[in-house]
Design an enzyme around this catalytic site. Sequence first.
Site, PDB file in Angstrom:
ATOM      1  N   HIS A   1      -0.775   7.043   3.987  1.00 23.40           N
ATOM      2  CA  HIS A   1       0.504   6.734   4.632  1.00 23.40           C
ATOM      3  C   HIS A   1       1.477   7.877   4.339  1.00 23.40           C
ATOM      4  O   HIS A   1       1.692   8.221   3.173  1.00 23.40           O
ATOM      5  CB  HIS A   1       1.091   5.430   4.089  1.00 23.40           C
ATOM      6  CG  HIS A   1       0.194   4.248   4.275  1.00 23.40           C
ATOM      7  ND1 HIS A   1      -0.045   3.666   5.494  1.00 23.40           N
ATOM      8  CD2 HIS A   1      -0.545   3.542   3.377  1.00 23.40           C
ATOM      9  CE1 HIS A   1      -0.876   2.650   5.352  1.00 23.40           C
ATOM     10  NE2 HIS A   1      -1.197   2.559   4.076  1.00 23.40           N
TER      11      HIS A   1
ATOM     12  N   ASN B   1       0.814  -3.517   8.160  1.00 21.98           N
ATOM     13  CA  ASN B   1       1.851  -4.292   7.463  1.00 21.98           C
ATOM     14  C   ASN B   1       2.910  -3.388   6.841  1.00 21.98           C
ATOM     15  O   ASN B   1       4.089  -3.726   6.784  1.00 21.98           O
ATOM     16  CB  ASN B   1       1.201  -5.131   6.353  1.00 21.98           C
ATOM     17  CG  ASN B   1       0.490  -6.349   6.903  1.00 21.98           C
ATOM     18  OD1 ASN B   1       1.141  -7.277   7.363  1.00 21.98           O
ATOM     19  ND2 ASN B   1      -0.815  -6.331   6.877  1.00 21.98           N
TER      20      ASN B   1
ATOM     21  N   ALA C   1       0.811  -1.223   0.000  1.00 20.65           N
ATOM     22  CA  ALA C   1       0.000   0.000   0.000  1.00 20.65           C
ATOM     23  C   ALA C   1       0.845   1.274   0.000  1.00 20.65           C
ATOM     24  O   ALA C   1       0.303   2.362   0.225  1.00 20.65           O
ATOM     25  CB  ALA C   1      -0.939  -0.017   1.197  1.00 20.65           C
TER      26      ALA C   1
HETATM   27  N1  NAD Z   1       1.701  -4.960   2.793  1.00 20.70           N
HETATM   28  C1  NAD Z   1       0.692  -4.147   2.528  1.00 20.70           C
HETATM   29  O1  NAD Z   1       0.874  -2.962   2.231  1.00 20.70           O
HETATM   30  C2  NAD Z   1      -0.715  -4.684   2.552  1.00 20.70           C
HETATM   31  C3  NAD Z   1      -1.732  -3.970   1.893  1.00 20.70           C
HETATM   32  C4  NAD Z   1      -3.019  -4.510   1.866  1.00 20.70           C
HETATM   33  C5  NAD Z   1      -3.282  -5.707   2.528  1.00 20.70           C
HETATM   34  N2  NAD Z   1      -2.275  -6.329   3.204  1.00 20.70           N
HETATM   35  C6  NAD Z   1      -2.528  -7.613   3.880  1.00 20.70           C
HETATM   36  O2  NAD Z   1      -2.766  -8.580   2.883  1.00 20.70           O
HETATM   37  C7  NAD Z   1      -3.664  -9.562   3.366  1.00 20.70           C
HETATM   38  C8  NAD Z   1      -4.823  -9.723   2.372  1.00 20.70           C
HETATM   39  O3  NAD Z   1      -5.552  -8.514   2.294  1.00 20.70           O
HETATM   40  P1  NAD Z   1      -7.077  -8.528   1.771  1.00 20.70           P
HETATM   41  O4  NAD Z   1      -7.538  -7.131   1.803  1.00 20.70           O
HETATM   42  O5  NAD Z   1      -7.156  -9.303   0.511  1.00 20.70           O
HETATM   43  O6  NAD Z   1      -7.778  -9.329   2.973  1.00 20.70           O
HETATM   44  P2  NAD Z   1      -9.183 -10.069   2.946  1.00 20.70           P
HETATM   45  O7  NAD Z   1      -9.616 -10.143   4.375  1.00 20.70           O
HETATM   46  O8  NAD Z   1     -10.107  -9.490   1.938  1.00 20.70           O
HETATM   47  O9  NAD Z   1      -8.819 -11.540   2.425  1.00 20.70           O
HETATM   48  C9  NAD Z   1      -8.025 -12.420   3.150  1.00 20.70           C
HETATM   49  C10 NAD Z   1      -8.448 -13.840   2.775  1.00 20.70           C
HETATM   50  O10 NAD Z   1      -7.473 -14.720   3.318  1.00 20.70           O
HETATM   51  C11 NAD Z   1      -8.141 -15.785   3.969  1.00 20.70           C
HETATM   52  N3  NAD Z   1      -7.283 -16.272   5.052  1.00 20.70           N
HETATM   53  C12 NAD Z   1      -6.959 -15.654   6.198  1.00 20.70           C
HETATM   54  N4  NAD Z   1      -6.138 -16.432   6.925  1.00 20.70           N
HETATM   55  C13 NAD Z   1      -5.934 -17.556   6.204  1.00 20.70           C
HETATM   56  C14 NAD Z   1      -5.164 -18.742   6.423  1.00 20.70           C
HETATM   57  N5  NAD Z   1      -4.475 -18.928   7.553  1.00 20.70           N
HETATM   58  N6  NAD Z   1      -5.153 -19.685   5.449  1.00 20.70           N
HETATM   59  C15 NAD Z   1      -5.881 -19.518   4.315  1.00 20.70           C
HETATM   60  N7  NAD Z   1      -6.641 -18.441   4.066  1.00 20.70           N
HETATM   61  C16 NAD Z   1      -6.664 -17.460   5.011  1.00 20.70           C
HETATM   62  C17 NAD Z   1      -9.464 -15.204   4.471  1.00 20.70           C
HETATM   63  O11 NAD Z   1     -10.432 -16.227   4.638  1.00 20.70           O
HETATM   64  C18 NAD Z   1      -9.804 -14.216   3.370  1.00 20.70           C
HETATM   65  O12 NAD Z   1     -10.623 -14.786   2.358  1.00 20.70           O
HETATM   66  C19 NAD Z   1      -4.085  -9.094   4.770  1.00 20.70           C
HETATM   67  O13 NAD Z   1      -3.275  -9.737   5.740  1.00 20.70           O
HETATM   68  C20 NAD Z   1      -3.784  -7.622   4.747  1.00 20.70           C
HETATM   69  O14 NAD Z   1      -3.523  -7.090   6.036  1.00 20.70           O
HETATM   70  C21 NAD Z   1      -1.003  -5.855   3.215  1.00 20.70           C
END
Ligand code: NAD
Length: 252
Positions: free
Chosen positions: A203, A175, A119
Amino acid sequence: MVRVGLLGCGNVAEVVAGKENGIDIVALYDLDTKRAKYLSEISGAPAFEKFEDFLACDMDIVVEAASVGAVCANAEAILKSGRDMVILSVGALADPDFKRKLIKLAEENNCKVRIPSGAVIGLDNLKIGQISPMSELKLRTTKNPRSLKLDVTERTLVFSGRADECIKKFPKNINVAIALETAGGRPVEVELWADPAVTRNTHEIFAKGDFGDIYMKIENNPCPQNPATSYLAALSIITLLKNLGKSIIIGT
Ligand SMILES: NC(=O)c1ccc[n+]([C@@H]2O[C@H](COP(=O)([O-])OP(=O)(O)OC[C@H]3O[C@@H](n4cnc5c(N)ncnc54)[C@H](O)[C@@H]3O)[C@@H](O)[C@H]2O)c1
């Protein structure tokens, strides 16, 4: 083209799997089997109910877009299988022992852990801090209280302190701070604000060093279909995957 397995089939994965991106998705896994099946319909890739069956597929790289817990539970098996791994829930690397373990496994199995810019932007440049240590590296994040599951009616500082402490309290929301730490090679000071007036996750990054001063401000638009997620995070994964095979590498 690389064959991609998607660990996590939520908002980010849905954008990545969009047919228009031309990413070769070959396997899907999510604890929520409905989400995995939904993405299977979009991408045409098979959805697996067991992680072991997912990992047994013929793929080159696993893209994690699930949760910190998913990285902790599955990253070792992925790297032991010799696959590269993209980690979006980079907060998992806040634990130095876990991070060291993943680095060792990647070395032993001749594979790589890749961290997308997510992000924010500018992670590549902040790696300068690994060569010329920075005197300051700070992140100020502002989100709508709904994203943080908080009930505040005015702009409120909800956390101030070290990134590794912040990610324990807000594992889904900060994150970015751990990505900055990993890039910059030093602890990151975090301010996390809840502001009911904002509609976009913002951010602000402040860095100081022998090179001078850096200030970056990223105001994230939400994903078109999924307002909870920053579109930039999904785009950063698509960009990473599309650049893997290129002969000119810009900003490593
Ligand atoms: N690094 C960054 O800048 C950044 C930016 C956006 C999102 N993220 C992270 O990326 C991840 C995904 O984001 P999103 O918006 O798509 O989230 P989301 O909640 O829409 O989707 C996450 C999916 O992963 C599944 N899940 C969770 N834990 C699991 C596990 N142990 N095994 C299998 N499936 C699992 C959930 O059921 C869900 O369908 C999150 O952890 C979020 O915090 C990081």
